[in-house]
Design a protein around this motif. Structure first.
Motif, PDB file in Angstrom:
ATOM      1  N   PHE A 204       6.745   4.276   1.245  1.00 50.70           N
ATOM      2  CA  PHE A 204       6.308   5.765   1.281  1.00 50.70           C
ATOM      3  C   PHE A 204       7.041   6.593   0.394  1.00 50.70           C
ATOM      4  O   PHE A 204       7.911   6.272  -0.032  1.00 50.70           O
ATOM      5  CB  PHE A 204       7.187   6.132   2.780  1.00 50.70           C
ATOM      6  CG  PHE A 204       6.274   5.677   3.855  1.00 50.70           C
ATOM      7  CD1 PHE A 204       5.179   6.570   4.303  1.00 50.70           C
ATOM      8  CD2 PHE A 204       6.544   4.492   4.284  1.00 50.70           C
ATOM      9  CE1 PHE A 204       4.549   6.106   5.649  1.00 50.70           C
ATOM     10  CE2 PHE A 204       5.668   3.855   5.622  1.00 50.70           C
ATOM     11  CZ  PHE A 204       5.035   4.581   6.238  1.00 50.70           C
ATOM     12  N   VAL A 205       6.304   7.463  -0.365  1.00 47.02           N
ATOM     13  CA  VAL A 205       6.610   8.298  -1.377  1.00 47.02           C
ATOM     14  C   VAL A 205       6.223   9.864  -1.089  1.00 47.02           C
ATOM     15  O   VAL A 205       5.300  10.119  -0.364  1.00 47.02           O
ATOM     16  CB  VAL A 205       5.861   8.017  -2.722  1.00 47.02           C
ATOM     17  CG1 VAL A 205       6.537   6.576  -3.182  1.00 47.02           C
ATOM     18  CG2 VAL A 205       4.466   8.034  -2.896  1.00 47.02           C
TER      19      VAL A 205
ATOM     20  N   VAL B  28       0.793  -1.075   0.056  1.00 47.17           N
ATOM     21  CA  VAL B  28      -0.110  -0.073   0.140  1.00 47.17           C
ATOM     22  C   VAL B  28       1.019   1.159   0.023  1.00 47.17           C
ATOM     23  O   VAL B  28       1.876   1.345   0.875  1.00 47.17           O
ATOM     24  CB  VAL B  28      -0.910   0.057   0.982  1.00 47.17           C
ATOM     25  CG1 VAL B  28      -1.546   1.485   1.422  1.00 47.17           C
ATOM     26  CG2 VAL B  28      -2.117  -1.180   1.047  1.00 47.17           C
ATOM     27  N   TYR B  29       0.611   2.251  -0.981  1.00 48.71           N
ATOM     28  CA  TYR B  29       1.558   3.375  -0.914  1.00 48.71           C
ATOM     29  C   TYR B  29       1.177   4.516  -0.063  1.00 48.71           C
ATOM     30  O   TYR B  29      -0.169   4.454   0.241  1.00 48.71           O
ATOM     31  CB  TYR B  29       1.628   3.915  -2.416  1.00 48.71           C
ATOM     32  CG  TYR B  29       2.615   3.112  -3.305  1.00 48.71           C
ATOM     33  CD1 TYR B  29       3.856   3.692  -3.624  1.00 48.71           C
ATOM     34  CD2 TYR B  29       2.212   1.817  -3.953  1.00 48.71           C
ATOM     35  CE1 TYR B  29       4.606   2.835  -4.510  1.00 48.71           C
ATOM     36  CE2 TYR B  29       3.274   1.128  -4.544  1.00 48.71           C
ATOM     37  CZ  TYR B  29       4.296   1.867  -4.718  1.00 48.71           C
ATOM     38  OH  TYR B  29       5.428   0.961  -5.575  1.00 48.71           O
ATOM     39  N   VAL B  30       2.001   5.234   0.363  1.00 45.10           N
ATOM     40  CA  VAL B  30       1.581   6.267   1.375  1.00 45.10           C
ATOM     41  C   VAL B  30       2.255   7.642   0.901  1.00 45.10           C
ATOM     42  O   VAL B  30       3.450   7.503   0.763  1.00 45.10           O
ATOM     43  CB  VAL B  30       2.009   5.925   3.017  1.00 45.10           C
ATOM     44  CG1 VAL B  30       1.672   7.071   3.750  1.00 45.10           C
ATOM     45  CG2 VAL B  30       1.327   4.512   3.168  1.00 45.10           C
ATOM     46  N   ARG B  31       1.485   8.619   0.737  1.00 43.25           N
ATOM     47  CA  ARG B  31       2.084   9.925   0.249  1.00 43.25           C
ATOM     48  C   ARG B  31       2.536  10.597   1.388  1.00 43.25           C
ATOM     49  O   ARG B  31       1.612  11.186   2.200  1.00 43.25           O
ATOM     50  CB  ARG B  31       0.863  10.622  -0.630  1.00 43.25           C
ATOM     51  CG  ARG B  31       1.702  12.011  -1.099  1.00 43.25           C
ATOM     52  CD  ARG B  31       0.606  12.827  -1.827  1.00 43.25           C
ATOM     53  NE  ARG B  31       1.034  14.156  -2.297  1.00 43.25           N
ATOM     54  CZ  ARG B  31       1.285  15.150  -1.509  1.00 43.25           C
ATOM     55  NH1 ARG B  31       1.177  14.963  -0.104  1.00 43.25           N
ATOM     56  NH2 ARG B  31       1.835  16.165  -1.933  1.00 43.25           N
ATOM     57  N   HIS B  32       3.596  10.914   1.645  1.00 44.70           N
ATOM     58  CA  HIS B  32       4.415  11.740   2.679  1.00 44.70           C
ATOM     59  C   HIS B  32       4.497  10.709   3.690  1.00 44.70           C
ATOM     60  O   HIS B  32       3.460   9.570   4.107  1.00 44.70           O
ATOM     61  CB  HIS B  32       3.812  13.006   3.194  1.00 44.70           C
ATOM     62  CG  HIS B  32       4.483  13.630   4.102  1.00 44.70           C
ATOM     63  ND1 HIS B  32       5.587  14.284   3.425  1.00 44.70           N
ATOM     64  CD2 HIS B  32       4.356  13.851   5.609  1.00 44.70           C
ATOM     65  CE1 HIS B  32       6.145  15.170   4.744  1.00 44.70           C
ATOM     66  NE2 HIS B  32       5.369  14.741   5.535  1.00 44.70           N
ATOM     67  N   GLU B  33       5.243  10.852   4.838  1.00 43.92           N
ATOM     68  CA  GLU B  33       5.256  10.036   5.942  1.00 43.92           C
ATOM     69  C   GLU B  33       4.129  10.084   6.708  1.00 43.92           C
ATOM     70  O   GLU B  33       3.528  11.296   6.946  1.00 43.92           O
ATOM     71  CB  GLU B  33       6.518  10.588   6.931  1.00 43.92           C
ATOM     72  CG  GLU B  33       7.911  10.208   6.577  1.00 43.92           C
ATOM     73  CD  GLU B  33       8.865  10.711   7.703  1.00 43.92           C
ATOM     74  OE1 GLU B  33       8.466  11.598   8.671  1.00 43.92           O
ATOM     75  OE2 GLU B  33      10.009  10.385   7.530  1.00 43.92           O
ATOM     76  N   ILE B  34       3.405   8.987   6.932  1.00 45.72           N
ATOM     77  CA  ILE B  34       2.138   9.154   7.456  1.00 45.72           C
ATOM     78  C   ILE B  34       2.093  10.025   8.787  1.00 45.72           C
ATOM     79  O   ILE B  34       1.297  10.630   8.928  1.00 45.72           O
ATOM     80  CB  ILE B  34       1.553   7.665   7.767  1.00 45.72           C
ATOM     81  CG1 ILE B  34       0.111   7.388   8.418  1.00 45.72           C
ATOM     82  CG2 ILE B  34       2.457   6.838   8.884  1.00 45.72           C
ATOM     83  CD1 ILE B  34      -0.804   7.812   7.212  1.00 45.72           C
TER      84      ILE B  34
ATOM     85  N   PRO C 202       4.013  20.282   6.059  1.00 43.84           N
ATOM     86  CA  PRO C 202       2.990  19.670   4.932  1.00 43.84           C
ATOM     87  C   PRO C 202       1.750  20.018   5.322  1.00 43.84           C
ATOM     88  O   PRO C 202       0.796  20.023   4.535  1.00 43.84           O
ATOM     89  CB  PRO C 202       3.119  17.965   5.109  1.00 43.84           C
ATOM     90  CG  PRO C 202       4.295  18.051   6.377  1.00 43.84           C
ATOM     91  CD  PRO C 202       5.092  19.284   6.385  1.00 43.84           C
ATOM     92  N   GLU C 203       1.372  20.352   6.696  1.00 38.43           N
ATOM     93  CA  GLU C 203       0.156  20.746   7.143  1.00 38.43           C
ATOM     94  C   GLU C 203      -0.381  21.959   6.486  1.00 38.43           C
ATOM     95  O   GLU C 203      -1.400  22.416   5.962  1.00 38.43           O
ATOM     96  CB  GLU C 203      -0.252  20.908   8.793  1.00 38.43           C
ATOM     97  CG  GLU C 203      -1.727  21.071   8.959  1.00 38.43           C
ATOM     98  CD  GLU C 203      -1.559  21.397  10.506  1.00 38.43           C
ATOM     99  OE1 GLU C 203      -2.475  22.189  10.705  1.00 38.43           O
ATOM    100  OE2 GLU C 203      -1.045  20.813  11.335  1.00 38.43           O
TER     101      GLU C 203
ATOM    102  N   VAL D 278      -3.520   3.948  -2.388  1.00 41.27           N
ATOM    103  CA  VAL D 278      -2.600   4.994  -1.671  1.00 41.27           C
ATOM    104  C   VAL D 278      -3.336   5.774  -0.451  1.00 41.27           C
ATOM    105  O   VAL D 278      -4.452   5.926  -0.513  1.00 41.27           O
ATOM    106  CB  VAL D 278      -2.091   6.396  -2.846  1.00 41.27           C
ATOM    107  CG1 VAL D 278      -3.391   6.867  -3.400  1.00 41.27           C
ATOM    108  CG2 VAL D 278      -1.115   7.074  -2.058  1.00 41.27           C
ATOM    109  N   VAL D 279      -2.645   5.936   0.443  1.00 37.47           N
ATOM    110  CA  VAL D 279      -3.261   6.666   1.777  1.00 37.47           C
ATOM    111  C   VAL D 279      -2.286   7.979   1.810  1.00 37.47           C
ATOM    112  O   VAL D 279      -1.317   8.230   1.513  1.00 37.47           O
ATOM    113  CB  VAL D 279      -2.630   5.773   2.890  1.00 37.47           C
ATOM    114  CG1 VAL D 279      -3.136   6.514   4.308  1.00 37.47           C
ATOM    115  CG2 VAL D 279      -3.135   4.517   2.888  1.00 37.47           C
ATOM    116  N   PHE D 280      -3.238   8.956   2.028  1.00 33.33           N
ATOM    117  CA  PHE D 280      -2.717  10.259   2.225  1.00 33.33           C
ATOM    118  C   PHE D 280      -2.380  10.803   3.838  1.00 33.33           C
ATOM    119  O   PHE D 280      -3.120  10.304   4.789  1.00 33.33           O
ATOM    120  CB  PHE D 280      -3.664  11.417   1.777  1.00 33.33           C
ATOM    121  CG  PHE D 280      -3.881  11.371   0.339  1.00 33.33           C
ATOM    122  CD1 PHE D 280      -3.091  10.963  -0.445  1.00 33.33           C
ATOM    123  CD2 PHE D 280      -5.284  11.466  -0.257  1.00 33.33           C
ATOM    124  CE1 PHE D 280      -3.499  10.815  -1.958  1.00 33.33           C
ATOM    125  CE2 PHE D 280      -5.844  11.551  -1.382  1.00 33.33           C
ATOM    126  CZ  PHE D 280      -4.957  11.106  -2.131  1.00 33.33           C
TER     127      PHE D 280
END
Length: 319
Positions: free
Chosen positions: A66-67, A43-49, A135-136, A79-81
């Motif tokens: 992680f990407v 499962v891909y995760v965009r940015h460190e969860i 990121p926030e 993909v998870v944000f």
């Protein structure tokens, strides 16, 4: 003669509570774990969860990849944000590509996103109190059209503002800021622009405020406070500042192996806390390490009770 042969020196350890995981972090990690269970790895995760190396490494072992950008996610995989939130363009792009996505944005961050939309729809320009490039902040700016929001980080930034229409302003804040610093900036905004519209409640999240208050409480009695957290974790960096303002020295550490016993030479009372993305297992790792060198008398200092939980996205409820 090694340190275990001689009498260990006694140190009082004040452990701040609340500390560690907040409900938003807890939910974000669960979303990745449940997504791997539901779809299978990877499962891909965009940015460190969440901003914590240990947590990221544990999820990698389960099959998370992680990407930094959506372009790095291949077609046909979920993909998870991350918990910090993403600009609107990101889910749009995922939909265009037909990617299945799960949004682990903390609900308290999502609340700020909705406020940003509402204020711009009402024709107001938003002054956003936050840290550039976090990121926030990038995610929140990405909720509205370019040029509708201005970032302020300091009191000097507030002084330098030249809004087109000083009567049509609103302000919002990043959720992981220092409560005290933000109060000063908000007061300066309200003084300069008496008609500026603020959020109904406090944007700084309950967990950030609670962790800062707990550190304030222990810092009074400590010579040194250890904060477990990542160097890119905003709320952990704020805990270091709060401890220092409270009169203690403070050090940010990621893991127990970074502790230098020499730090404790002048210390009879040591404080310990963990940022909102640091798991309790790291707190225990640190206390175990300290006990190798010192006779530790541990005391939990509780300044608030937390029982907040956030619902999981539909279709992911723990089955």
């Amino acid at each position: 003669m090694n340190h275990s042969d001689k009498q260990k020196r006694q140190i009082d350890l004040l452990v701040a509570a609340p500390r560690g995981f907040c409900a938003g972090v807890d939910r974000a990690i669960k979303i990745v774990e449940l997504a791997i269970k539901k779809y299978g790895a990877p499962v891909y995760v965009r940015h460190e969860i969440v901003h914590n190396r240990y947590v990221v490494d544990e999820l990698k072992k389960l099959g998370a990849i992680f990407v930094e950008e959506l372009d790095e996610v291949p077609d046909g995989v979920p993909v998870v944000f991350s918990a910090h939130g993403v600009p609107k363009a990101v889910p749009h792009k995922a939909e265009e590509r037909g990617l299945e996505y799960l949004d682990a944005t903390c609900p308290l961050v999502s609340k700020v996103h909705r406020q940003a939309e509402r204020q711009t729809q009402a024709g107001r320009h938003i002054i956003f109190v936050g840290h550039a490039n976090h990121p926030e902040v990038i995610g929140t700016f990405g909720q509205v059209a370019d040029g509708r929001m201005t970032l302020v980080e300091t009191l000097a930034d507030v002084e330098a503002l030249q809004p087109e229409d000083p009567e049509a302003l609103a302000f919002l804040t990043q959720t992981t800021l220092s409560v005290d610093d933000t109060r000063a900036i908000v007061e300066a905004l309200q003084t300069r622009f008496p008609n500026i519209i603020g959020p109904k409640g406090e944007d700084i999240c309950y967990a950030t405020s609670n962790r800062q208050n707990a550190v304030k409480e222990i810092a009074k009695s400590c010579e040194l406070v250890l904060v477990i957290g990542a160097p890119n974790s905003s709320n952990s960096l704020r805990l270091v500042e709060v401890a220092e303002r409270g009169g203690a020295a403070a050090k940010l550490i990621q893991r127990a192996d970074e502790i230098d016993p020499a730090w404790m030479e002048e210390v009879s009372t040591l404080g310990l806390t963990a940022g909102a993305s640091a798991p309790e297992i790291l707190v225990r790792e640190v206390t175990d390490r300290l006990e190798e060198y010192f006779d530790i008398r541990e005391k939990n200092i509780q300044t608030a009770d937390e029982n907040m939980t956030f619902k999981l996205p539909r279709g992911l409820e723990a089955s």
